[in-house]
Enzyme design. Structure first.
Site, PDB file in Angstrom:
ATOM      1  CB  SER A  49      39.442  47.528  42.934  1.00 22.10           C
ATOM      2  OG  SER A  49      38.840  46.809  44.001  1.00 22.10           O
ATOM      3  CG  ASP A  84      43.739  48.441  40.219  1.00 20.26           C
ATOM      4  OD1 ASP A  84      44.220  48.905  39.167  1.00 20.26           O
ATOM      5  OD2 ASP A  84      43.579  47.211  40.416  1.00 20.26           O
ATOM      6  CG  ASP A 106      39.928  51.681  33.086  1.00 16.71           C
ATOM      7  OD1 ASP A 106      40.009  52.046  31.891  1.00 16.71           O
ATOM      8  OD2 ASP A 106      39.709  50.505  33.423  1.00 16.71           O
ATOM      9  CD  GLU A 136      43.288  49.649  30.897  1.00 18.67           C
ATOM     10  OE1 GLU A 136      43.397  49.638  32.136  1.00 18.67           O
ATOM     11  OE2 GLU A 136      42.781  48.724  30.261  1.00 18.67           O
ATOM     12  CG  HIS A 179      42.129  42.758  34.401  1.00 22.17           C
ATOM     13  ND1 HIS A 179      41.514  43.820  33.814  1.00 22.17           N
ATOM     14  CD2 HIS A 179      43.175  43.272  35.078  1.00 22.17           C
ATOM     15  CE1 HIS A 179      42.151  44.938  34.125  1.00 22.17           C
ATOM     16  NE2 HIS A 179      43.176  44.633  34.886  1.00 22.17           N
ATOM     17  N   GLY A 208      46.979  42.691  34.598  1.00 22.63           N
ATOM     18  CA  GLY A 208      46.784  41.263  34.362  1.00 22.63           C
ATOM     19  C   GLY A 208      48.068  40.477  34.547  1.00 22.63           C
ATOM     20  N   GLY A 209      48.798  40.766  35.625  1.00 23.87           N
ATOM     21  CA  GLY A 209      50.086  40.092  35.858  1.00 23.87           C
ATOM     22  C   GLY A 209      49.951  38.666  36.381  1.00 23.87           C
TER      23      GLY A 209
END
Ligand code: 13P
Length: 278
Positions: A49, A84, A106, A136, A179, A208-209
């Site tokens: 990130s 990310d 994003d 996204e 998330h 958001g895994g």
């Protein structure tokens, strides 16, 4: 080897398998994620990130850290170094110029037209340098201070227009995940995943895994997800290990021992997640 995301994600999509994106925060996470994935002989996406980039020192530091570890540890697998949630063209450009092989722009909180404009700008620059781009659509749910905002699901026609106009390499569409480590039942829209996957020909990404069982992750993959992003589950596993170690070893002050005390949990969590491909 450091590679971009193109072939690996397309091949995984063809085989209905998941490629995991694990977020990194420091030297130790990077080292042990690489060693574990190398042991398991699976390609891996190291997600960084913007705040993790700043934490580690900057884009060049991250690139050189990853390249150095690949060389010194004799890592043989394909490694994708991915920004990310890049928030601007400038941060994507900085990542690309430093040597990231994949970026996410994003623009999901912007209007569709503006999201298309900024994403196209990133794609044009990235593709010149053979860097792949994820973008996204729809707003992801967020977990903050135990409060959940469920975001906004996307729809098939926006996805089609977005992919056609931007020429991105993979699409993160909001399909009901959140998330953060949200462990209550989520309304993941598997039909929406399937409809989007059937109508576009690039790989789909699940953000958001964390907090999802392997059965749910597997169902997402069978519905059409190719890339799965995992951050909070690794943080949770690692921090539990560190907390326990510190409680049991009150006199230890060596930071290496403290940081490494959570690593076993971290690699176990990786093993657990990648089981969905078996
Ligand atoms: P989690 O923290 O829920 O695993 O989400 C990670 C993510 O989607 C990073 O982009």
């Amino acid at each position: 080897m450091l590679v971009n995301g193109k072939e690996i994600l397309i091949e995984a999509k063809r085989q209905n398998k998941a490629i995991f994106h694990f977020n990194i925060n420091n030297l130790e996470w990077t080292k042990y994620i690489l060693l574990e994935c190398n042991k398991l002989n699976i390609s891996v996406i190291l997600g960084v990130s913007e705040s993790a980039v700043n934490y580690m020192g900057g884009y060049n530091t991250v690139v050189n850290l990853v390249k150095g570890l690949i060389k010194d540890l004799d890592i043989k697998i394909n490694v994708i170094l991915h920004l990310d949630h890049g928030k601007s063209f400038e941060s994507c450009k900085n990542a690309i110029d430093a040597g990231f092989t994949s970026v996410m722009i994003d623009g999901s909180l912007k209007e569709l037209e503006e999201n298309i404009r900024i994403t196209k700008q990133v794609v044009e620059y990235a593709h010149m340098k053979e860097v792949t781009v994820e973008a996204e659509l729809g707003a992801m749910g967020e977990l903050k201070d135990d409060q959940v905002s469920f975001g906004k699901l996307t729809n098939v026609s926006d996805c089609l227009e977005f992919v056609n106009k931007t020429k991105i390499d993979s699409l993160a569409a909001s399909v009901g995940t959140v998330h953060g480590k949200y462990t209550k039942e989520l309304n993941i829209d598997y039909n929406l995943i399937k409809d989007i996957a059937d109508s576009i020909d690039i790989p789909l990404v699940l953000h958001g895994g964390s907090g999802l069982s392997n059965d749910i992750l597997k169902k997402c993959v069978l519905s059409g997800i190719t890339k799965i992003n995992v951050n909070s589950d690794l943080q949770d596993a690692w921090s539990k290990g560190v907390r326990k170690f510190l409680e049991e070893n009150k006199s230890v002050i060596d930071p290496r021992k403290i940081i490494l005390s959570g690593i076993n949990n971290l690699t176990k969590e990786i093993d657990n997640k990648i089981n969905i491909n078996n």
